[in-house]
Motif scaffolding. Structure first.
Motif, short mmCIF file in Angstrom:
data_model
loop_
_atom_site.label_atom_id
_atom_site.label_comp_id
_atom_site.label_asym_id
_atom_site.label_seq_id
_atom_site.Cartn_x
_atom_site.Cartn_y
_atom_site.Cartn_z
N ILE A 193 -0.23 74.97 -21.44
CA ILE A 193 -0.44 75.59 -20.15
C ILE A 193 0.00 74.30 -19.13
O ILE A 193 -0.88 74.16 -18.77
CB ILE A 193 -0.13 76.98 -20.03
CG1 ILE A 193 0.31 78.13 -20.57
CG2 ILE A 193 -0.40 77.24 -18.19
CD1 ILE A 193 -0.61 79.19 -20.32
N TYR B 165 5.11 76.03 -20.05
CA TYR B 165 4.82 76.62 -21.21
C TYR B 165 5.74 75.43 -22.50
O TYR B 165 6.92 75.62 -22.57
CB TYR B 165 4.87 78.11 -21.63
CG TYR B 165 4.93 78.63 -20.51
CD1 TYR B 165 3.28 79.15 -20.53
CD2 TYR B 165 5.23 79.18 -18.88
CE1 TYR B 165 2.59 80.15 -19.54
CE2 TYR B 165 4.48 79.86 -18.18
CZ TYR B 165 3.22 80.23 -18.33
OH TYR B 165 2.39 81.46 -17.61
N HIS C 187 7.43 80.41 -14.06
CA HIS C 187 7.02 79.78 -15.09
C HIS C 187 8.40 79.07 -16.30
O HIS C 187 9.52 80.24 -16.41
CB HIS C 187 6.47 81.49 -16.08
CG HIS C 187 5.99 81.90 -15.23
ND1 HIS C 187 4.12 81.64 -15.57
CD2 HIS C 187 5.73 82.91 -13.88
CE1 HIS C 187 3.68 82.24 -14.51
NE2 HIS C 187 4.86 82.93 -13.36
N SER D 48 1.00 84.45 -20.90
CA SER D 48 0.94 83.27 -21.74
C SER D 48 2.32 83.78 -22.93
O SER D 48 2.91 84.05 -22.79
CB SER D 48 -0.18 83.01 -22.32
OG SER D 48 -0.28 84.59 -23.29
N THR D 49 2.11 82.46 -23.43
CA THR D 49 3.33 81.89 -24.36
C THR D 49 3.64 83.38 -25.88
O THR D 49 3.89 83.63 -26.45
CB THR D 49 4.27 81.10 -24.94
OG1 THR D 49 2.61 80.23 -25.73
CG2 THR D 49 5.04 80.13 -23.71
#
Length: 143
Positions: free
Chosen positions: A104, A97, A136, A78-79
């Motif tokens: 997401i 993202y 990603h 995840s960010t």
């Protein structure tokens, strides 16, 4: 929120993955499948305790990790850095993202997949054979 899968389907998915269909596993799998997007263990826990208040956050983490180990779900970067998110869609796909919303977004494109496969077929890495891939891509939604 999507319709909950029936108990027989949940039990079958767990059995097929080689896991015993305990009440806690069924609740955690059901919550994972119902929650939108790519939930965190904390989000799954908040959903589970509505039905079974005695389930701990640690149990949710351990159960989700066991789901990852047997291929029932995937862990998604995840960010937010250390925050673990989970994806119940185990089909090959990529993630976009949004840096503004921290969302997401699933993204599939056979043409992109073919480009990546062709690239590695012609520009392969020494001593490495890719079997799967997932991009990603970080960016911002444009209104």
């Amino acid at each position: 929120m999507p319709c909950p899968p029936d108990q027989a389907t949940l039990r079958q998915r767990l059995a097929t993955a080689g896991l015993r269909a305990t009440t806690q596993r069924i609740l955690i799998l059901e919550s994972l499948l119902q929650l939108p997007g790519h939930p965190t263990a904390e989000q799954v826990h908040r959903q589970v305790v509505l039905t079974e208040p005695t389930v701990s956050l640690g149990t949710v983490y351990k159960t989700l990790d066991s789901f990852v180990a047997v291929g029932l779900t995937k862990r998604v970067a995840s960010t937010e850095g250390a925050c673990r998110r989970y994806d119940s869609d185990c089909q090959a796909h990529h993630h976009l993202y949004c840096t503004n919303t921290k969302e997401i977004i699933d993204y599939s494109n056979p043409e992109l997949d073919a480009l990546i496969r062709d690239f590695f077929a012609t520009h392969g890495l020494d001593n490495f054979q890719p079997h799967s891939f997932s991009l990603h891509i970080a960016g911002s939604r444009i209104s």
